[in-house]
Scaffold this motif. Structure first.
Motif: not given
Lengths: 210, 257
Positions: A30-40, A57-72
């Motif tokens: 039920g995580l409230t927070g965020y995860a940072v994914f960095e491909p190998r 509460d464990g459900v993804p809300v936003l997605a953002y990519h720092t390299g491409t500046d894309e969202g969703g």
């Protein structure tokens, strides 16, 4: 488009072969927070390509990519590269996330990260079950959108609809006495100047229409 | 200069009237805007603009023998000139759709932008006339297959009459990323830009219930911001007012015997 998140409390940091593991753990906790994914790849080549997914509460809300500046959904597509990934998971107060979550262009449907990143429909279903009702409706809209995209990609079907509409427009124009106002009306155009459309329509010598 | 836009969709329930008034208000910061409820069989703009109790409407200008002047049916509201239409079915049946040309010609003389809130279905002459008369069509779309399919039909009708495309307004959107994925194709088929993606919003319903355009009722809502963006994207390419007015009026059909 930039996303500023408070750092929060680091819960875990590890390398996983499948990002689904992180999504599944976030859901179960039920995580409230965020995860940072960095491909190998990024680790190896020092490329700037991290994906951030926030959770409520464990459900993804936003997605953002720092390299491409894309969202969703586009950010998920950018992040969907072969693993392994380094994943850092942070916990935050819901209040710290509420401002960030008011960013419609970054939002993702609840089940979408599980589908796109993990290719795990069962995890996507489980996530949808845990999501608030209004968020699931958004997910349904995404499914609809896939169908809509497929419809628009079928050029022959679209052309058939347009062709039928053209014929209908022409037939009805006759019926309603508007045939002279059709763009390719065979009537002579008095003066094909800048106001060509006006001239086509301004033919006062038309026989009476029915 | 004036440019006439038909706000059309091909399907009911896409939010045409909300869009017409919102675009009208957003454009009124830069232009003289006149909004006309040209959906004469299913008028509802009066509910959105707080004009339920007015005596004279577009119907009174379209009925043979009625001697109302265009000015009598034009109301200054929210920075725009608004011509509502009544909801009386007998009036609709008595109306001569051809008279819309004269009304539009008169209104064109005093406006930079004419917005014609157009009927959803194209099943009658009165429904298709706004598209015939307009310079360009703003297509209001919900991103669903039935809505797209019907809007494609509207697009072909418009093209058949030499009416251009001003672009597409995605409305009642719940998943903006999904719209992004279909925007390119849609722009190609509709021969115009995506003017804006308007999120589904309770503010729209609240505004309707309050009898106010969205931009007056909830100017800070994301939906209102999207409409302002649409107005900014829409480049008004008006012709000379007199020439445009002449175009409408000179196309008037001779009186019936």
């Amino acid at each position: 488009m930039t996303v500023t998140l408070p750092r929060g409390r680091l819960l875990r940091s590890r390398v996983v072969s499948d990002p689904g593991t992180a999504l599944s753990t976030a859901l179960d906790r039920g995580l409230t927070g965020y995860a940072v994914f960095e491909p190998r790849d990024a680790l190896l080549f020092d490329a700037d390509g991290r994906g951030v997914i926030t959770f409520e509460d464990g459900v993804p809300v936003l997605a953002y990519h720092t390299g491409t500046d894309e969202g969703g959904a586009a950010a998920l597509a950018d992040l969907a590269v072969p693993g392994p990934y380094s994943v850092d998971v942070f916990e935050l107060d819901a209040s710290a996330l509420s401002a960030v979550h008011d960013t419609p262009e970054l939002r993702v449907a609840p089940g979408l990260p599980a589908e796109r990143l993990a290719g795990d429909p069962a995890l996507a279903d489980r996530t949808r079950s845990a999501a608030p009702e209004d968020r699931v409706a958004a997910d349904d809209a995404t499914a609809d959108a896939n169908t809509v995209a497929a419809f628009l990609a079928d050029e022959s079907k679209v052309e058939a609809i347009r062709e039928q509409a053209r014929e209908e427009a022409r037939d009805r124009a006759e019926e309603w006495g508007l045939a002279d106002e059709l763009a390719d009306s065979p009537r002579p155009v008095a003066d094909a100047g800048d106001d060509q459309r006006g001239d086509e329509r301004a033919d006062e010598d038309d026989p009476q229409r029915h | 200069m004036v440019e006439a836009f038909a706000v059309a969709s091909g399907k009911g329930g896409t939010g045409k009237t909300t869009s017409t008034l919102a675009l009208g208000m957003a454009l009124s910061y830069e232009h003289d805007v006149t909004v006309v409820d040209a959906d004469t069989g299913l008028a509802n703009l009066l509910f959105h603009a707080g004009l339920v109790d007015v005596d004279v409407t577009l119907h009174d200008l379209l009925i043979d023998g009625a001697n109302a002047a265009v000015a009598d049916a034009t109301y200054e509201r929210f920075g725009m000139s608004v011509v509502p239409c009544g909801t009386n079915l007998a009036d609709f049946e008595a109306a001569d759709p051809e008279r819309l040309r004269d009304v539009v010609a008169t209104l064109a003389a005093d406006a930079d932008v004419l917005l014609l809130d157009s009927p959803a279905a194209l099943g009658s002459k009165s429904a298709v006339l706004p598209i015939v008369l307009a310079d360009r069509v703003v297509t209001v779309l919900k991103p669903t297959i039935p809505a797209l399919s019907d809007a494609l039909k509207v697009g072909e009708y418009a093209r058949s009459y030499g009416t251009g495309s001003a672009g597409v307004l995605f409305n009642k959107v719940r998943d903006e990323a999904a719209v992004d994925r279909i925007a390119d194709r849609t722009e190609e088929y509709f021969d115009g830009p995506t003017l804006a993606t308007v999120p589904d919003s309770d503010a729209v319903r609240d505004a309707r219930d309050a009898g106010e355009p969205l931009l007056a009722h909830a100017p800070d809502s994301p939906a209102a911001a999207a409409y302002r963006e649409a107005a900014a994207t829409l480049t008004v390419e008006g012709g000379d007012s007199a020439a445009v007015a002449d175009r409408f009026s000179s196309a008037v059909v001779p009186d019936r015997p």
